[in-house]
Write an enzyme that holds these catalytic residues in place. Structure first.
Site, PDB file in Angstrom:
ATOM      1  N   LYS A 111      41.885  35.747  33.733  1.00 49.98           N
ATOM      2  CA  LYS A 111      42.510  35.568  32.358  1.00 49.98           C
ATOM      3  C   LYS A 111      41.594  35.802  31.390  1.00 49.98           C
ATOM      4  O   LYS A 111      41.931  36.706  30.298  1.00 49.98           O
ATOM      5  CB  LYS A 111      43.159  34.376  32.191  1.00 49.98           C
ATOM      6  CG  LYS A 111      44.523  33.961  33.056  1.00 49.98           C
ATOM      7  CD  LYS A 111      45.689  34.374  32.411  1.00 49.98           C
ATOM      8  CE  LYS A 111      46.856  34.734  33.109  1.00 49.98           C
ATOM      9  NZ  LYS A 111      47.252  34.222  34.482  1.00 49.98           N
ATOM     10  N   LYS A 194      50.081  42.937  44.170  1.00 51.01           N
ATOM     11  CA  LYS A 194      50.743  41.756  43.820  1.00 51.01           C
ATOM     12  C   LYS A 194      52.037  42.230  43.107  1.00 51.01           C
ATOM     13  O   LYS A 194      51.739  42.785  41.911  1.00 51.01           O
ATOM     14  CB  LYS A 194      50.032  40.737  43.216  1.00 51.01           C
ATOM     15  CG  LYS A 194      50.626  39.200  43.265  1.00 51.01           C
ATOM     16  CD  LYS A 194      49.898  38.321  42.278  1.00 51.01           C
ATOM     17  CE  LYS A 194      50.864  37.373  41.541  1.00 51.01           C
ATOM     18  NZ  LYS A 194      50.459  36.715  40.557  1.00 51.01           N
ATOM     19  N   LYS A 197      54.858  39.983  37.151  1.00 58.80           N
ATOM     20  CA  LYS A 197      55.482  39.963  35.821  1.00 58.80           C
ATOM     21  C   LYS A 197      54.473  40.805  34.892  1.00 58.80           C
ATOM     22  O   LYS A 197      54.823  41.639  33.936  1.00 58.80           O
ATOM     23  CB  LYS A 197      55.996  38.784  34.956  1.00 58.80           C
ATOM     24  CG  LYS A 197      57.089  38.022  35.750  1.00 58.80           C
ATOM     25  CD  LYS A 197      57.161  36.862  35.282  1.00 58.80           C
ATOM     26  CE  LYS A 197      56.551  35.686  35.998  1.00 58.80           C
ATOM     27  NZ  LYS A 197      57.258  34.298  36.558  1.00 58.80           N
TER      28      LYS A 197
END
Ligand code: TYM
Length: 331
Positions: A111, A194, A197
């Site tokens: 992140k 993967k 979203k």
């Protein structure tokens, strides 16, 4: 009987990765176990959604959970922010969570690489909030995809640490609820390892997608010029298509295309057409239920209210016990 807990962040619609990673068999799960399914809306604040987006996304996931077959009478379906006891447990767990171990968490490192301008404390302590979600109901089984394996490991660490620190065997060790031998990782369509979203346009197939949208996304999926030697190993993007076929298509269909690949006779256009149709057949009943339930305001409100009540009853018992164990007592 196990206590099962499963959570989803409300940052978009449910996709096939969520379904096969965390919800597969949940009709059986809710018949056999004491199940909690919740919408992790506190977690979604790390990315600062607008109030309107947050509200709309929570409602959409609630609708999609119900459309997927979750029965609010049998399971406890709730919104995380309806259960503020979670926040109190999060605070307690944070006192015994070390900055070093939180900084080493893979998803935190990812992140901060992706969003260096928004490294907030909520991101750092994301695993303690997730541990609080699990431990607040003293869950024993947690259905998750491969991407959440480390978070689950941290939940075990925090629970065990609490037990050791206070000399009480209070929190059970939560284990992954496996649908097979391994935790699942459903790949995306744009070559990304993967489905997710935030993995780029066209990567994910949503349960609510219209057939035409599915056809377009699948036909655009990355392929190559095809195998040239019999039995050749598949490159990642091609392997991904086969993986997706494995979850939505009949075993004979998969075998048919495997054989064509092995004989160097595969035509990816044909394979993608078949894959798209099988995805449409799989998602159509969900899409139709989603539309029906989305129009039923009273049912949605009733389901949320029932879930809130059941989840709070369980959570407040845990907080009462935990306060007592820690040493908070009334004078
Ligand atoms: P989230 O919202 O990213 O995903 C929800 C669930 O779907 C699984 N999943 C996948 N599984 C296989 N393949 C994929 N491509 C794929 N994409 C998503 C995830 O593993 C997850 O099980 N932190 C969690 C939400 C959460 C939670 C919890 C989960 C908060 N507290 C407590 C379980 C227990 C998350 O972001 O999941």
């Amino acid at each position: 009987m196990e206590t099962v807990l499963s959570g989803i962040r409300p940052t978009g619609n449910l996709h096939l990765g969520n379904y096969f990673g965390a919800l597969r068999n949940f009709i059986d799960m809710q018949n056999q176990h004491n199940c909690y399914f919740f919408i992790a809306d506190y977690h979604s604040l790390t990315t600062h959604p607008t109030p309107k987006d947050l509200h709309g996304n929570v409602r959409q996931i609630l609708v999609e959970y119900l459309a997927a077959g979750l029965d609010p009478e049998k399971s406890t379906l709730y919104i995380q922010s309806d259960v503020p006891e979670v926040v109190e447990l999060y605070l307690f767990l944070n006192m015994n969570a070390y900055v070093g171990e939180l900084e080493r968490c893979t998803s935190f490192k990812d992140k901060i690489r992706q969003n260096p301008q928004n490294i907030n404390a909520g991101l750092l302590t994301y695993p303690t909030l997730m541990a609080a979600d699990i431990l607040i109901h003293r869950a024993t089984k947690v259905p998750v995809g491969k991407d959440q394996e480390q978070h689950l490991e941290m939940a075990r660490t925090f629970g065990n640490r609490f037990n050791r620190m206070y000399g009480h065997d209070y929190f059970p060790e939560p284990q992954a609820y496996n649908f097979g031998k391994e935790l699942v990782k459903i790949p995306g369509l744009n070559g990304s390892g993967k489905m997710g979203k935030s993995e780029g346009e066209g990567n994910a197939i949503y349960l609510a997608d219209e057939p035409e949208t599915i056809r377009k996304k699948v036909m655009k999926a990355v392929t190559d010029s095809g195998p040239t030697e019999a039995g050749q190993k598949k490159p990642e993007a091609i392997e991904n298509l086969f993986q997706l076929m494995k979850v939505v298509s009949a075993p004979e269909t998969l075998k048919h295309f495997e054989t064509l690949y092995d004989n160097c006779q595969i035509r990816y256009g044909d394979m993608k057409k078949q894959l798209a149709e099988d995805m449409i057949a799989f998602t159509t009943p969900f899409r139709e239920r989603i539309k029906e339930i989305a129009a039923d305001e009273a049912y949605i409100a009733k389901a949320a209210a029932m879930g809130r009540e059941k989840a709070r009853a369980s959570a407040s018992q845990t907080i009462k016990d935990v306060r007592e164990i820690i040493g908070f007592r009334a004078y």
